[in-house]
Design an enzyme around this catalytic site. Structure first.
Site, mmCIF file in Angstrom:
data_model
loop_
_atom_site.group_PDB
_atom_site.id
_atom_site.type_symbol
_atom_site.label_atom_id
_atom_site.label_comp_id
_atom_site.label_asym_id
_atom_site.label_seq_id
_atom_site.Cartn_x
_atom_site.Cartn_y
_atom_site.Cartn_z
ATOM 1 C CG ASN A 64 41.662 37.219 34.910
ATOM 2 O OD1 ASN A 64 40.525 36.832 35.143
ATOM 3 N ND2 ASN A 64 41.961 38.515 34.882
ATOM 4 C CE LYS A 80 39.549 36.515 38.361
ATOM 5 N NZ LYS A 80 40.431 37.717 38.451
ATOM 6 C CB CYS A 186 47.624 44.968 36.964
ATOM 7 S SG CYS A 186 48.694 44.812 38.400
ATOM 8 C CB CYS A 328 41.098 54.393 28.487
ATOM 9 S SG CYS A 328 40.815 54.123 30.249
#
Length: 367
Positions: A64, A80, A186, A328
């Protein structure tokens, strides 16, 4: 008496003390304290928004930090929402920060969203975006939307009626979600670290304009920015006749809707890192990596068969086992591979996909 903390913005004649009072009285909810949420939160707090809510159930990970610059290396593994609240309170102790250390869901959305005036969507998946949009429409809350991928970002203001009464929402642009494995997030597609800083700051700027009643916010407009060539353009968003029929009629119907299912592929059962660990210990499973060759991170912790998605359809005959778990990088391509397998073998093989991909598994191991 003028507060010196805000002197640089109150000295703007368009903003002034009246604008600052409006900010101090405002309540803004930021959903997602990640790439978009971090810069938005920092500037909203610095500007003096009186009450800021933070919704996020994720923890800080090393991957991050190149873009979520609110956090530091020492914060890895921490919540977070809770860590962001501490940092923002230190930045501006004059405002109230309310952390929600949980994900937004159909069961808690109405309760959480109802407490705020404006909602910022900083999430990175379609299920959350449609859920947030529909909840904001039902609750009558303005929504500042932002999205990023690779080198490009988008910002818009939805659910804010203009003088002629027109109000668009996210479904006027994207009526129905793509399949979960069609568009990369992302983690899978990558993102240049500076882009979420720019788009997240633009989102905060739109919220400040709405609250302070200044400028021309992106109401019923979708702005796109390309960081490679610095080109920007915006499109007018027209309310579509059929879009509201796609939104649940009320919160009871909203709570009954499964947004994850709406946005997911049905070719495989998704598993979390704990279940993945169990399958790794079971020799009856074939473990398949569908990343392209030489992708990172490198996996040395267990044995697997490498069948890149680009040539996967030609390689399915190499899979002999009847129980298959596919992974993946972030969980998108594994779902695509599962769909290919299902088209070949139907229900004769049990197919599983690692949700969040190998990055989620790695993060889980670090915590």
């Amino acid at each position: 008496m003028e507060n010196p903390r805000y002197q640089r913005q109150t000295s703007l004649k368009e903003f002034g003390e009246a604008g600052q009072i409006r900010l101090n009285n405002a309540k803004v909810l930021v959903i997602g304290a990640g790439g978009l949420g971090c810069p938005a939160l920092q500037y909203l707090a610095g500007a003096g928004v009186g009450t800021i809510g933070i919704v996020d159930n994720d923890r800080v990970a090393l991957s991050n930090l190149h873009r979520q610059v609110l956090y530091s290396t020492d914060d890895i593994g921490l919540s977070k929402a809770l860590r962001a609240a501490d940092i923002l309170s230190a930045l501006n102790p004059e405002i109230d920060i309310i952390p929600f250390n949980e994900s937004l869901s159909t069961t808690n959305a109405q309760h959480i969203i109802s407490q705020f005036d404006i909602i910022l969507d900083g999430t990175d998946n379609f299920a959350s975006r449609y859920l947030i949009n529909d909840a904001c429409v039902l609750a009558g809350k303005p929504l500042v939307y932002g999205a990023i991928s690779r080198f490009e970002g988008q910002v818009a203001v939805f659910n804010w009626a203009t003088n002629n009464g027109r109000s668009s929402n996210y479904r006027d642009v994207f009526p129905n979600p793509p399949a979960e494995d069609e568009i990369l997030n992302c983690e899978e597609a990558g993102v240049i670290g500076t882009l979420p800083g720019m788009i997240g700051t633009m989102m905060a700027n739109e919220a400040i304009k709405l609250i302070a009643q200044i400028g021309v916010p992106l109401i019923n407009r979708l702005m796109t920015y390309n960081s490679l060539n610095n080109q920007m353009y915006d499109l007018e968003v027209q309310p579509q006749a059929g879009s509201h029929s796609l939104i649940p009629a009320n919160f009871a119907a909203f709570e009954a809707k499964d947004y994850e299912l709406m946005c997911s592929s049905q070719s495989a059962t998704q598993i979390d890192p704990d279940r993945f660990e169990e399958m790794l210990q079971d020799p009856s499973f074939s473990v398949i990596d569908v990343r392209e060759l030489n992708e990172t991170p490198v996996i040395n912790e267990f044995n697997y068969l490498s069948l890149p998605l680009s040539s996967f359809e030609k390689s399915v005959n190499q899979i002999k086992e009847n129980k298959i778990v596919i992974f993946c990088k972030s969980g998108k391509r594994s779902l695509n591979a599962a769909r290919i397998l299902a088209s070949h073998y139907g229900n004769s093989k049990k197919i599983y996909s690692l949700k969040g991909g190998i990055l989620a598994w790695k993060d889980h191991k670090e915590v």
